[in-house]
Design a protein around this motif. Structure first.
Motif, PDB file in Angstrom:
ATOM      1  N   ASP A 113      29.370 108.817  95.610  1.00 51.76           N
ATOM      2  CA  ASP A 113      28.982 107.365  95.169  1.00 51.76           C
ATOM      3  C   ASP A 113      29.801 106.871  94.049  1.00 51.76           C
ATOM      4  O   ASP A 113      30.111 105.648  94.222  1.00 51.76           O
ATOM      5  CB  ASP A 113      27.512 107.741  94.551  1.00 51.76           C
ATOM      6  N   ASP A 114      30.265 107.569  93.126  1.00 52.86           N
ATOM      7  CA  ASP A 114      31.233 106.809  91.990  1.00 52.86           C
ATOM      8  C   ASP A 114      32.656 106.506  92.836  1.00 52.86           C
ATOM      9  O   ASP A 114      33.187 105.719  92.076  1.00 52.86           O
ATOM     10  CB  ASP A 114      31.318 107.855  91.105  1.00 52.86           C
ATOM     11  N   ALA A 115      32.916 106.747  94.041  1.00 57.20           N
ATOM     12  CA  ALA A 115      34.234 106.355  94.444  1.00 57.20           C
ATOM     13  C   ALA A 115      33.832 105.032  95.228  1.00 57.20           C
ATOM     14  O   ALA A 115      34.943 104.483  95.638  1.00 57.20           O
ATOM     15  CB  ALA A 115      34.726 107.528  95.532  1.00 57.20           C
ATOM     16  N   THR A 116      32.872 104.642  95.507  1.00 58.63           N
ATOM     17  CA  THR A 116      32.608 103.553  96.525  1.00 58.63           C
ATOM     18  C   THR A 116      32.904 102.218  95.746  1.00 58.63           C
ATOM     19  O   THR A 116      33.739 101.448  96.358  1.00 58.63           O
ATOM     20  CB  THR A 116      31.027 103.343  96.895  1.00 58.63           C
ATOM     21  N   VAL A 117      32.897 102.053  94.547  1.00 59.03           N
ATOM     22  CA  VAL A 117      33.360 101.031  93.861  1.00 59.03           C
ATOM     23  C   VAL A 117      34.937 100.719  94.097  1.00 59.03           C
ATOM     24  O   VAL A 117      35.399  99.915  94.224  1.00 59.03           O
ATOM     25  CB  VAL A 117      32.766 100.700  92.296  1.00 59.03           C
TER      26      VAL A 117
END
Length: 173
Positions: A113-117
């Motif tokens: 999730d934290d790599a999506t941005v």
């Protein structure tokens, strides 16, 4: 864009515009909000039923085509909302929808999730740079721009895949 120019094109007096918008900034925000919503619909249509590399290529092609068809509208989509401003709430909501469409397209990469941005920023930066140079006449060589664009997106896809792998490896430590 000025209120006088908008009034002239609409065939009304400038004071008449103030019945609909509070200021030039308000008008620009409303235009940006509508354009972001329109681009989001274009992205959703391009990516529905797709994920991973196929979705990214389709999204990239759709954004580029939109920018060519509507360069002014495309430019209006490049405004980030002020998340602390009540006046930007509508624009922020439309931008969240755009992010959701792109995040769905990226699910096929299995990103944390934290790599999506990070992945969305990579894609957006590459697209905007290429599109801005292309629309501005910044590619003067006779080589095939479509080929260069495909190679750029292939590189972004590889980078996003690597981002997922790097993050997954880091999570295992």
């Amino acid at each position: 864009m000025t209120l006088a120019a908008v009034a002239s094109r609409a065939g009304v007096a400038v004071p008449s515009l103030y019945k609909h918008v509070a200021s030039l900034d308000d008008l620009r925000r409303l235009v940006a909000t509508d354009c972001v919503a329109e681009l989001t619909r274009v992205l959703a249509e391009a990516t529905i039923g797709r994920s991973g590399p196929e979705a990214i290529h389709s999204a990239a092609d759709a954004v580029r085509a939109y920018a060519h068809r509507h360069p002014g509208r495309y430019a209006a989509t490049q405004v980030a909302p002020d998340l602390a401003s009540e006046a930007d709430a509508g624009l922020a909501s439309r931008a969240e929808e755009t992010i959701a469409v792109l995040a769905a397209a990226l699910r096929g990469f299995g990103l944390p999730d934290d790599a999506t941005v990070d992945a969305i920023r990579m894609l957006r930066s590459a697209l905007h740079g290429f599109i801005t140079l292309e629309l501005g006449g910044g590619f003067g060589l006779p080589d095939d721009l479509d080929r260069s664009f495909r190679l750029l997106i292939d590189g972004i896809v590889a980078g996003i895949a690597a981002l997922g792998g790097v993050r997954a490896a880091a999570d295992l430590r």
